[in-house]
Design a protein around this motif. Structure first.
Motif, PDB file in Angstrom:
ATOM      1  N   ILE A 150       0.844  -1.204   0.000  1.00 52.61           N
ATOM      2  CA  ILE A 150       0.000   0.000   0.000  1.00 52.61           C
ATOM      3  C   ILE A 150       0.878   1.252   0.000  1.00 52.61           C
ATOM      4  O   ILE A 150       0.594   2.227  -0.711  1.00 52.61           O
ATOM      5  CB  ILE A 150      -0.973  -0.010   1.213  1.00 52.61           C
ATOM      6  N   LYS A 151       1.970   1.220   0.729  1.00 54.81           N
ATOM      7  CA  LYS A 151       2.882   2.376   0.720  1.00 54.81           C
ATOM      8  C   LYS A 151       3.382   2.609  -0.708  1.00 54.81           C
ATOM      9  O   LYS A 151       3.497   3.744  -1.171  1.00 54.81           O
ATOM     10  CB  LYS A 151       4.059   2.152   1.678  1.00 54.81           C
ATOM     11  N   ALA A 152       3.665   1.498  -1.401  1.00 58.96           N
ATOM     12  CA  ALA A 152       4.171   1.615  -2.770  1.00 58.96           C
ATOM     13  C   ALA A 152       3.131   2.241  -3.714  1.00 58.96           C
ATOM     14  O   ALA A 152       3.480   2.796  -4.748  1.00 58.96           O
ATOM     15  CB  ALA A 152       4.597   0.237  -3.283  1.00 58.96           C
ATOM     16  N   LEU A 153       1.846   2.150  -3.349  1.00 59.50           N
ATOM     17  CA  LEU A 153       0.778   2.752  -4.174  1.00 59.50           C
ATOM     18  C   LEU A 153       0.459   4.181  -3.716  1.00 59.50           C
ATOM     19  O   LEU A 153      -0.477   4.795  -4.217  1.00 59.50           O
ATOM     20  CB  LEU A 153      -0.500   1.899  -4.060  1.00 59.50           C
ATOM     21  N   SER A 154       1.217   4.697  -2.749  1.00 55.44           N
ATOM     22  CA  SER A 154       0.889   5.993  -2.135  1.00 55.44           C
ATOM     23  C   SER A 154       1.861   7.083  -2.577  1.00 55.44           C
ATOM     24  O   SER A 154       2.982   6.807  -3.000  1.00 55.44           O
ATOM     25  CB  SER A 154       0.944   5.861  -0.606  1.00 55.44           C
ATOM     26  N   ASP A 155       1.407   8.333  -2.421  1.00 53.96           N
ATOM     27  CA  ASP A 155       2.281   9.472  -2.737  1.00 53.96           C
ATOM     28  C   ASP A 155       3.002   9.984  -1.491  1.00 53.96           C
ATOM     29  O   ASP A 155       4.153  10.398  -1.557  1.00 53.96           O
ATOM     30  CB  ASP A 155       1.451  10.613  -3.348  1.00 53.96           C
ATOM     31  N   ILE A 156       2.286   9.986  -0.381  1.00 54.85           N
ATOM     32  CA  ILE A 156       2.882  10.466   0.875  1.00 54.85           C
ATOM     33  C   ILE A 156       2.368   9.571   2.008  1.00 54.85           C
ATOM     34  O   ILE A 156       1.183   9.199   2.019  1.00 54.85           O
ATOM     35  CB  ILE A 156       2.470  11.934   1.193  1.00 54.85           C
ATOM     36  N   ILE A 157       3.244   9.258   2.938  1.00 59.48           N
ATOM     37  CA  ILE A 157       2.839   8.522   4.141  1.00 59.48           C
ATOM     38  C   ILE A 157       2.644   9.557   5.248  1.00 59.48           C
ATOM     39  O   ILE A 157       3.256  10.629   5.237  1.00 59.48           O
ATOM     40  CB  ILE A 157       3.924   7.479   4.525  1.00 59.48           C
ATOM     41  N   CYS A 158       1.776   9.236   6.193  1.00 57.30           N
ATOM     42  CA  CYS A 158       1.645  10.088   7.372  1.00 57.30           C
ATOM     43  C   CYS A 158       1.480   9.208   8.597  1.00 57.30           C
ATOM     44  O   CYS A 158       1.268   7.998   8.475  1.00 57.30           O
ATOM     45  CB  CYS A 158       0.460  11.042   7.241  1.00 57.30           C
ATOM     46  N   THR A 159       1.626   9.796   9.757  1.00 59.04           N
ATOM     47  CA  THR A 159       1.339   9.083  11.003  1.00 59.04           C
ATOM     48  C   THR A 159       0.273   9.889  11.743  1.00 59.04           C
ATOM     49  O   THR A 159      -0.107  10.978  11.294  1.00 59.04           O
ATOM     50  CB  THR A 159       2.593   8.946  11.898  1.00 59.04           C
ATOM     51  N   SER A 160      -0.125   9.392  12.896  1.00 60.69           N
ATOM     52  CA  SER A 160      -1.158  10.134  13.640  1.00 60.69           C
ATOM     53  C   SER A 160      -0.614  11.464  14.147  1.00 60.69           C
ATOM     54  O   SER A 160      -1.379  12.370  14.444  1.00 60.69           O
ATOM     55  CB  SER A 160      -1.676   9.289  14.806  1.00 60.69           C
ATOM     56  N   SER A 161       0.714  11.599  14.242  1.00 59.04           N
ATOM     57  CA  SER A 161       1.245  12.861  14.771  1.00 59.04           C
ATOM     58  C   SER A 161       1.470  13.919  13.693  1.00 59.04           C
ATOM     59  O   SER A 161       1.636  15.089  14.010  1.00 59.04           O
ATOM     60  CB  SER A 161       2.534  12.625  15.571  1.00 59.04           C
ATOM     61  N   ASN A 162       1.492  13.523  12.421  1.00 60.05           N
ATOM     62  CA  ASN A 162       1.719  14.552  11.395  1.00 60.05           C
ATOM     63  C   ASN A 162       0.651  14.592  10.296  1.00 60.05           C
ATOM     64  O   ASN A 162       0.788  15.354   9.331  1.00 60.05           O
ATOM     65  CB  ASN A 162       3.119  14.379  10.762  1.00 60.05           C
ATOM     66  N   ALA A 163      -0.412  13.797  10.429  1.00 58.14           N
ATOM     67  CA  ALA A 163      -1.425  13.707   9.360  1.00 58.14           C
ATOM     68  C   ALA A 163      -2.031  15.075   9.043  1.00 58.14           C
ATOM     69  O   ALA A 163      -2.155  15.459   7.871  1.00 58.14           O
ATOM     70  CB  ALA A 163      -2.516  12.713   9.752  1.00 58.14           C
ATOM     71  N   VAL A 164      -2.383  15.832  10.087  1.00 59.41           N
ATOM     72  CA  VAL A 164      -3.017  17.144   9.865  1.00 59.41           C
ATOM     73  C   VAL A 164      -2.020  18.077   9.163  1.00 59.41           C
ATOM     74  O   VAL A 164      -2.345  18.724   8.159  1.00 59.41           O
ATOM     75  CB  VAL A 164      -3.494  17.737  11.218  1.00 59.41           C
ATOM     76  N   LYS A 165      -0.802  18.095   9.680  1.00 60.40           N
ATOM     77  CA  LYS A 165       0.248  18.962   9.144  1.00 60.40           C
ATOM     78  C   LYS A 165       0.529  18.638   7.664  1.00 60.40           C
ATOM     79  O   LYS A 165       0.733  19.543   6.844  1.00 60.40           O
ATOM     80  CB  LYS A 165       1.513  18.729   9.988  1.00 60.40           C
ATOM     81  N   ILE A 166       0.519  17.370   7.326  1.00 62.82           N
ATOM     82  CA  ILE A 166       0.815  16.974   5.942  1.00 62.82           C
ATOM     83  C   ILE A 166      -0.336  17.361   5.018  1.00 62.82           C
ATOM     84  O   ILE A 166      -0.114  17.944   3.950  1.00 62.82           O
ATOM     85  CB  ILE A 166       1.167  15.469   5.877  1.00 62.82           C
ATOM     86  N   VAL A 167      -1.562  17.096   5.432  1.00 63.39           N
ATOM     87  CA  VAL A 167      -2.711  17.459   4.579  1.00 63.39           C
ATOM     88  C   VAL A 167      -2.754  18.978   4.380  1.00 63.39           C
ATOM     89  O   VAL A 167      -3.049  19.462   3.277  1.00 63.39           O
ATOM     90  CB  VAL A 167      -4.030  16.904   5.179  1.00 63.39           C
ATOM     91  N   GLN A 168      -2.398  19.724   5.424  1.00 61.06           N
ATOM     92  CA  GLN A 168      -2.405  21.196   5.299  1.00 61.06           C
ATOM     93  C   GLN A 168      -1.382  21.703   4.280  1.00 61.06           C
ATOM     94  O   GLN A 168      -1.507  22.814   3.782  1.00 61.06           O
ATOM     95  CB  GLN A 168      -2.117  21.838   6.662  1.00 61.06           C
ATOM     96  N   GLN A 169      -0.372  20.886   3.970  1.00 57.71           N
ATOM     97  CA  GLN A 169       0.646  21.329   3.013  1.00 57.71           C
ATOM     98  C   GLN A 169       0.265  21.045   1.562  1.00 57.71           C
ATOM     99  O   GLN A 169       0.977  21.420   0.637  1.00 57.71           O
ATOM    100  CB  GLN A 169       1.987  20.637   3.330  1.00 57.71           C
ATOM    101  N   ILE A 170      -0.870  20.361   1.363  1.00 61.46           N
ATOM    102  CA  ILE A 170      -1.298  20.025  -0.004  1.00 61.46           C
ATOM    103  C   ILE A 170      -2.185  21.159  -0.530  1.00 61.46           C
ATOM    104  O   ILE A 170      -3.106  21.600   0.169  1.00 61.46           O
ATOM    105  CB  ILE A 170      -2.098  18.690  -0.007  1.00 61.46           C
ATOM    106  N   PRO A 171      -1.922  21.653  -1.766  1.00 63.92           N
ATOM    107  CA  PRO A 171      -2.742  22.740  -2.312  1.00 63.92           C
ATOM    108  C   PRO A 171      -4.242  22.437  -2.183  1.00 63.92           C
ATOM    109  O   PRO A 171      -4.671  21.295  -2.369  1.00 63.92           O
ATOM    110  CB  PRO A 171      -2.315  22.803  -3.786  1.00 63.92           C
ATOM    111  N   ALA A 172      -5.004  23.486  -1.862  1.00 63.51           N
ATOM    112  CA  ALA A 172      -6.427  23.328  -1.530  1.00 63.51           C
ATOM    113  C   ALA A 172      -7.235  22.699  -2.670  1.00 63.51           C
ATOM    114  O   ALA A 172      -8.247  22.031  -2.431  1.00 63.51           O
ATOM    115  CB  ALA A 172      -7.011  24.681  -1.151  1.00 63.51           C
ATOM    116  N   ASP A 173      -6.806  22.898  -3.927  1.00 59.65           N
ATOM    117  CA  ASP A 173      -7.596  22.360  -5.044  1.00 59.65           C
ATOM    118  C   ASP A 173      -7.146  20.946  -5.453  1.00 59.65           C
ATOM    119  O   ASP A 173      -7.643  20.398  -6.440  1.00 59.65           O
ATOM    120  CB  ASP A 173      -7.516  23.318  -6.246  1.00 59.65           C
ATOM    121  N   GLN A 174      -6.235  20.364  -4.697  1.00 57.18           N
ATOM    122  CA  GLN A 174      -5.743  19.020  -5.038  1.00 57.18           C
ATOM    123  C   GLN A 174      -6.583  17.957  -4.313  1.00 57.18           C
ATOM    124  O   GLN A 174      -6.533  17.866  -3.083  1.00 57.18           O
ATOM    125  CB  GLN A 174      -4.270  18.888  -4.618  1.00 57.18           C
ATOM    126  N   PRO A 175      -7.374  17.142  -5.046  1.00 57.34           N
ATOM    127  CA  PRO A 175      -8.150  16.097  -4.359  1.00 57.34           C
ATOM    128  C   PRO A 175      -7.243  15.033  -3.728  1.00 57.34           C
ATOM    129  O   PRO A 175      -6.179  14.709  -4.284  1.00 57.34           O
ATOM    130  CB  PRO A 175      -9.002  15.493  -5.469  1.00 57.34           C
TER     131      PRO A 175
END
Ligand code: 13P
Ligand code: SF4
Length: 320
Positions: free
Chosen positions: A129-154
């Motif tokens: 599944i990681k190999a099919l992913s663009d970015i990994i996150c954990t419970s401690s950085n999930a919010v921070k990582i999503v916030q770094q993705i441009p708002a119009d990017q699904p």
């Protein structure tokens, strides 16, 4: 498959912690442990942490052997980051219901059905599944990582729907969620939590974001295991209801012996379902045996390892 549990355990040394310390020297090994491991394992570990902390330690180690006292996806992540080091797991059957809830073929089809989406996957998933992913996150950085993705990017968020919902709430983003969950964190019921709170009105409820929304709605603080530990130590409160796997309470109690930590009960009070059955497959005996025998060892096909490495490296860079 060879499992550590299959081995005879008759020839165990009397002093297992001393024998483990000796093997650590001999192998030039480092022992990394998750907070959900039994107390005896935490007490012999070089580092105890949440998934992000453990990944950072695995990325930085210069030990020849990494002994991973945790579950399979964690040891796999250590191996992805360290192809030339031996990574040992005390019991290869230490899996994860959340990782199991996301089979690669079904996930590849889900991804294909959502063209133009980037895939952010919680680290609690397999190397495939990681190999099919663009970015990994954990419970401690999930919010921070999503916030770094441009708002119009699904974004597709997998595999934990509960963490995904929490991230949606915190970021205001609309995520396409894979429908997976953790059997341990779904065992907590809102009703039993409220009953417990009524008996301990002064206690602060602190919870892991893998819990369901009705439970999280009652939490004063939500965070990864490390964040829960730090919050409980820094808060002026004397009493806490801890809504996650109770293994974490060992470190809370060690660091703040004058505070009271109450494990949130499972829905069914006749079981110990708030303990992760996968994490608890590891024992001090199996930890010793895996170091003595240098197996079971984590192996990953190189093609998958390389594809899985990219999104993990992205995560480490985005949460530096
Ligand atoms: P963290 O320790 O990263 O919060 O993760 C909890 C967990 O469920 C590990 O499987
Ligand atoms: Fe997986 Fe849940 Fe156990 Fe964590 S607590 S390892 S998410 S089953």
């Amino acid at each position: 498959m060879f499992l550590a549990a299959d081995r005879p355990t008759t020839d165990l040394p009397a002093d297992l912690p001393a024998a483990i310390a000796a093997l650590k020297q001999e192998l030039n090994a480092v022992i990394l442990a998750h907070y959900y491991q039994e107390a005896a394992i935490q007490d012999v570990a070089d580092y105890i942490g949440d998934s992000l902390g453990l990944s950072r330690q695995a990325a930085a180690t210069d030990a020849d052997v990494i002994v991973f006292a945790g579950v399979h996806f964690m040891a796999e992540t250590a191996k992805i980051l360290n192809p030339n080091r031996q990574v040992l797991l005390p019991d290869l059957a230490a899996g994860c219901s959340l990782a199991d809830s996301c089979p690669p073929e079904a996930f590849a089809a889900f991804k294909a059905a959502h063209p133009g989406h980037i895939v952010i996957s919680y680290i609690n998933c397999t190397a495939e599944i990681k190999a099919l992913s663009d970015i990994i996150c954990t419970s401690s950085n999930a919010v921070k990582i999503v916030q770094q993705i441009p708002a119009d990017q699904p974004i597709i968020f997998a595999p934990d729907r509960n963490l995904g919902r929490y991230v949606m709430q915190e970021t205001g983003r609309d995520l396409v969620l894979w429908d997976g969950s953790c059997i341990v964190h779904e065992t907590f019921s809102e009703q039993r939590l409220l009953e417990l709170q009524a008996r301990h009105p002064e206690a602060e409820i602190i919870a892991h974001p893998e819990c369901e929304t009705p439970v999280l709605d009652h939490a004063r603080f939500i965070g990864s295991t490390t964040a829960l530990l730090n919050y409980s130590l820094n808060s002026p409160s004397r009493e806490f209801i801890v809504v996650t796997e109770p293994g974490i309470i060992h470190q809370m109690q060690k660091a703040a012996p004058d505070k009271t930590f109450i494990p949130a009960p499972p829905q069914d009070n006749t079981c110990a379902c708030n303990e992760c059955p996968f994490m608890r497959l590891n024992t001090l005996e199996k930890l010793y045996l895996c170091m003595r025998d240098r197996q079971p060892e984590i192996q990953i096909p190189e093609e998958i390892r390389l594809a899985a490495l990219r999104p993990i490296e992205r995560m480490l860079a985005m949460s530096a």
